[in-house]
Design a protein around this motif. Structure first.
Motif, PDB file in Angstrom:
ATOM      1  N   LEU A  48       0.295   0.242 -14.664  1.00  0.00           N
ATOM      2  CA  LEU A  48       0.010   0.365 -13.232  1.00  0.00           C
ATOM      3  C   LEU A  48      -1.059  -0.652 -12.860  1.00  0.00           C
ATOM      4  CD1 LEU A  48       0.276   1.925 -10.533  1.00  0.00           C
ATOM      5  CD2 LEU A  48      -1.519   3.445 -11.381  1.00  0.00           C
ATOM      6  N   GLU A  49      -0.753  -1.501 -11.890  1.00  0.00           N
ATOM      7  CA  GLU A  49      -1.707  -2.520 -11.457  1.00  0.00           C
ATOM      8  C   GLU A  49      -2.459  -2.122 -10.199  1.00  0.00           C
ATOM      9  OE1 GLU A  49       0.667  -6.054 -11.186  1.00  0.00           O
ATOM     10  OE2 GLU A  49       0.824  -6.243 -13.372  1.00  0.00           O
ATOM     11  N   ASP A  50      -1.765  -1.459  -9.265  1.00  0.00           N
ATOM     12  CA  ASP A  50      -2.415  -1.105  -8.006  1.00  0.00           C
ATOM     13  C   ASP A  50      -1.701   0.085  -7.384  1.00  0.00           C
ATOM     14  OD1 ASP A  50      -4.393  -1.521  -6.011  1.00  0.00           O
ATOM     15  OD2 ASP A  50      -2.891  -2.463  -4.723  1.00  0.00           O
ATOM     16  N   VAL A  51      -2.469   0.860  -6.604  1.00  0.00           N
ATOM     17  CA  VAL A  51      -1.936   1.982  -5.843  1.00  0.00           C
ATOM     18  C   VAL A  51      -2.459   1.839  -4.417  1.00  0.00           C
ATOM     19  CG1 VAL A  51      -1.915   4.486  -5.544  1.00  0.00           C
ATOM     20  CG2 VAL A  51      -1.963   3.520  -7.844  1.00  0.00           C
ATOM     21  N   ALA A  52      -1.585   1.980  -3.451  1.00  0.00           N
ATOM     22  CA  ALA A  52      -1.985   1.963  -2.042  1.00  0.00           C
ATOM     23  C   ALA A  52      -1.427   3.219  -1.387  1.00  0.00           C
ATOM     24  CB  ALA A  52      -1.457   0.724  -1.338  1.00  0.00           C
ATOM     25  N   VAL A  53      -2.278   3.895  -0.633  1.00  0.00           N
ATOM     26  CA  VAL A  53      -1.870   5.102   0.074  1.00  0.00           C
ATOM     27  C   VAL A  53      -2.195   4.915   1.548  1.00  0.00           C
ATOM     28  CG1 VAL A  53      -2.167   7.595   0.312  1.00  0.00           C
ATOM     29  CG2 VAL A  53      -2.352   6.531  -1.956  1.00  0.00           C
ATOM     30  N   ASP A  54      -1.195   5.105   2.383  1.00  0.00           N
ATOM     31  CA  ASP A  54      -1.377   5.046   3.835  1.00  0.00           C
ATOM     32  C   ASP A  54      -1.028   6.405   4.411  1.00  0.00           C
ATOM     33  OD1 ASP A  54      -1.999   2.229   4.060  1.00  0.00           O
ATOM     34  OD2 ASP A  54       0.112   1.853   3.626  1.00  0.00           O
ATOM     35  N   LEU A  55      -1.878   6.905   5.282  1.00  0.00           N
ATOM     36  CA  LEU A  55      -1.627   8.155   5.986  1.00  0.00           C
ATOM     37  C   LEU A  55      -1.574   7.862   7.476  1.00  0.00           C
ATOM     38  CD1 LEU A  55      -4.165  10.538   4.191  1.00  0.00           C
ATOM     39  CD2 LEU A  55      -1.732  10.300   3.717  1.00  0.00           C
ATOM     40  N   THR A  56      -0.611   8.469   8.145  1.00  0.00           N
ATOM     41  CA  THR A  56      -0.594   8.414   9.602  1.00  0.00           C
ATOM     42  C   THR A  56      -0.652   9.846  10.109  1.00  0.00           C
ATOM     43  OG1 THR A  56       1.832   8.362   9.650  1.00  0.00           O
ATOM     44  CG2 THR A  56       0.706   6.256   9.744  1.00  0.00           C
ATOM     45  N   ILE A  64       1.051  14.828   9.233  1.00  0.00           N
ATOM     46  CA  ILE A  64       0.561  13.699   8.458  1.00  0.00           C
ATOM     47  C   ILE A  64       1.721  13.151   7.635  1.00  0.00           C
ATOM     48  CG2 ILE A  64      -1.013  12.945   6.635  1.00  0.00           C
ATOM     49  CD1 ILE A  64      -2.903  15.206   7.541  1.00  0.00           C
ATOM     50  N   THR A  65       1.935  11.857   7.745  1.00  0.00           N
ATOM     51  CA  THR A  65       2.946  11.185   6.941  1.00  0.00           C
ATOM     52  C   THR A  65       2.216  10.352   5.897  1.00  0.00           C
ATOM     53  OG1 THR A  65       4.459  11.075   8.806  1.00  0.00           O
ATOM     54  CG2 THR A  65       4.901   9.594   6.956  1.00  0.00           C
ATOM     55  N   LYS A  66       2.611  10.542   4.638  1.00  0.00           N
ATOM     56  CA  LYS A  66       1.957   9.847   3.523  1.00  0.00           C
ATOM     57  C   LYS A  66       2.923   8.820   2.950  1.00  0.00           C
ATOM     58  CE  LYS A  66       1.927  12.263  -0.139  1.00  0.00           C
ATOM     59  NZ  LYS A  66       1.688  13.292  -1.134  1.00  0.00           N
ATOM     60  N   ARG A  67       2.411   7.630   2.715  1.00  0.00           N
ATOM     61  CA  ARG A  67       3.205   6.578   2.077  1.00  0.00           C
ATOM     62  C   ARG A  67       2.412   6.060   0.887  1.00  0.00           C
ATOM     63  NH1 ARG A  67       4.645   0.579   4.102  1.00  0.00           N
ATOM     64  NH2 ARG A  67       6.227   0.153   2.541  1.00  0.00           N
TER      65      ARG A  67
END
Length: 88
Positions: free
Chosen positions: A12-20, A45-48
């Protein structure tokens, strides 16, 4: 996710989490309980989550499963009560 990946030796190199976040009418939410309150709004809430690195499909799936069990996610899915203590 990162701790799990490190423990299991996953690349795993990177994790990105976006919430709207949005306020929606409870009537517009098929999965929401109807408590009879008129025009009640709920928080939606939508999680990506995006992971990067030379991961297999199986490794990505497992990381997403781990994300569902993280303490922050479990807090957001549970009932939240807030009390205030102003120290007076």
């Amino acid at each position: 996710m990162r701790l799990y990946a490190e423990r299991k030796g996953l690349p795993l190199e990177d994790v990105a989490v976006d919430l709207t976040h949005a306020k929606i009418h409870a009537d517009d939410c098929a999965a929401c309980a109807d408590d009879g309150a008129p025009q009640r709004k709920i928080d939606a809430i939508t999680k990506r989550i995006r992971v990067s690195g030379p991961l297999t499909a199986e490794q990505k799936t497992r990381l997403y499963e781990i994300a569902e069990r993280c303490p922050v996610n479990r807090t957001l899915l549970g009932e939240i009560r807030i009390s205030a203590d102003h120290g007076d």
